[in-house]
Design an enzyme around this catalytic site. Structure first.
Site, short mmCIF file in Angstrom:
data_model
loop_
_atom_site.label_atom_id
_atom_site.label_comp_id
_atom_site.label_asym_id
_atom_site.label_seq_id
_atom_site.Cartn_x
_atom_site.Cartn_y
_atom_site.Cartn_z
N TYR A 100 50.38 52.94 80.81
CA TYR A 100 51.80 52.65 80.38
C TYR A 100 51.42 51.59 79.10
CZ TYR A 100 56.22 50.45 79.83
OH TYR A 100 57.57 49.97 79.44
N LYS A 106 52.35 51.81 74.67
CA LYS A 106 53.20 50.94 74.35
C LYS A 106 52.29 50.03 73.17
CE LYS A 106 57.00 51.90 76.44
NZ LYS A 106 58.15 52.33 75.69
#
Length: 257
Positions: free
Chosen positions: A156, A160
């Site tokens: 994740y 990002k």
């Protein structure tokens, strides 16, 4: 660039931060199109709320990690509402895994939704905005995790961080067209994505993790979708015209940079 209210498109707009952004942009005077995955029941109700604020709305169900869906989405928005002036690539997923537990399939899925979808939205929205010839705003959702990695956020966080790189590079290329490109980086925010913690580390572990994250935030609370929408509202406005290539934290001071 002469600026007037126009048409905004928000992906992942059926709930959470996306819903708050869509409604705030409608309050700001934009006609607002919203996207989410096929079968997302809340799309219609958010569209009704937008129309209740006196603005036109449009819904498009599609998977923004797929290029043809993004092409079709932007065409549908322009055909229905007349233009595309603000693109908010908000759609994202959070799957919490440690490094040793992350499969290739999980990594690729997270990247497809969180990073490839931003690339596709930036690309095809920019093509439309350049053709219109009056500039525009490209915005995308990064995260506090896109500035600081942490346990359980291996893939994740990488996705990002990628959003920040895409934003920086696109801003350099598109500035000459009057298009600004910025990312917003929420900290711990009270949305359905936060519930992923419960599934990943168990309820007790999630409560401990949440307590730790909030404890490291000077403001001392979780953010709300409206907190994020306030920043997006400014970045979509004429007043932000000299801001581009930035990834702006809205995290209660969790990360001071």
């Amino acid at each position: 660039m002469a600026w007037s209210k126009g048409v905004a498109l928000v992906t992942g707009g059926a709930r959470g931060i996306g819903r708050a952004v869509a409604l705030r942009l409608a309050e700001d005077g934009f006609d607002v199109a919203i996207n989410d995955l096929p079968g997302t029941e809340e799309l219609k109700s958010v569209a009704t709320e937008i129309e209740g604020k006196g603005r036109r709305s449009h819904t498009f169900a599609g998977d923004v990690s797929q290029e043809q869906d993004v092409i079709n989405m932007i065409k549908s928005v322009v055909d229905t509402l007349g233009s595309l002036d603000v693109m908010v690539a908000n759609a994202g997923i959070c799957i919490m895994r440690k490094v040793v537990d992350t499969t290739v399939e999980t990594f690729d899925h997270i990247y497809a939704v969180n990073a490839r979808s931003v690339m596709l939205c930036y690309k095809h929205a920019a093509i439309q905005m350049i053709a219109q010839g009056r500039g525009g705003r490209l915005l995308a959702a990064s995260s506090l995790a896109g500035k600081r990695g942490s346990e359980f956020f291996f893939a994740y966080a990488a996705s990002k961080f990628a959003v920040r790189g895409l934003t920086h590079a696109a801003a350099i290329e598109l500035g000459k067209h009057g298009i600004t490109v910025n990312a917003y980086c929420p900290g711990v925010t009270d949305t359905t994505l936060l519930r992923v913690m419960d599934e990943a580390v168990g309820e007790d572990g999630a409560q401990a993790l949440r307590k730790h994250l909030i404890g490291s935030t000077p403001i001392g609370r979780e953010g709300t979708p409206s907190d994020i929408a306030n920043l997006v509202s400014f970045l979509a406005s004429k007043d932000s015209g000299f801001i581009t290539g930035q990834s702006i934290s809205v995290d209660g001071g969790a990360l001071v940079d």
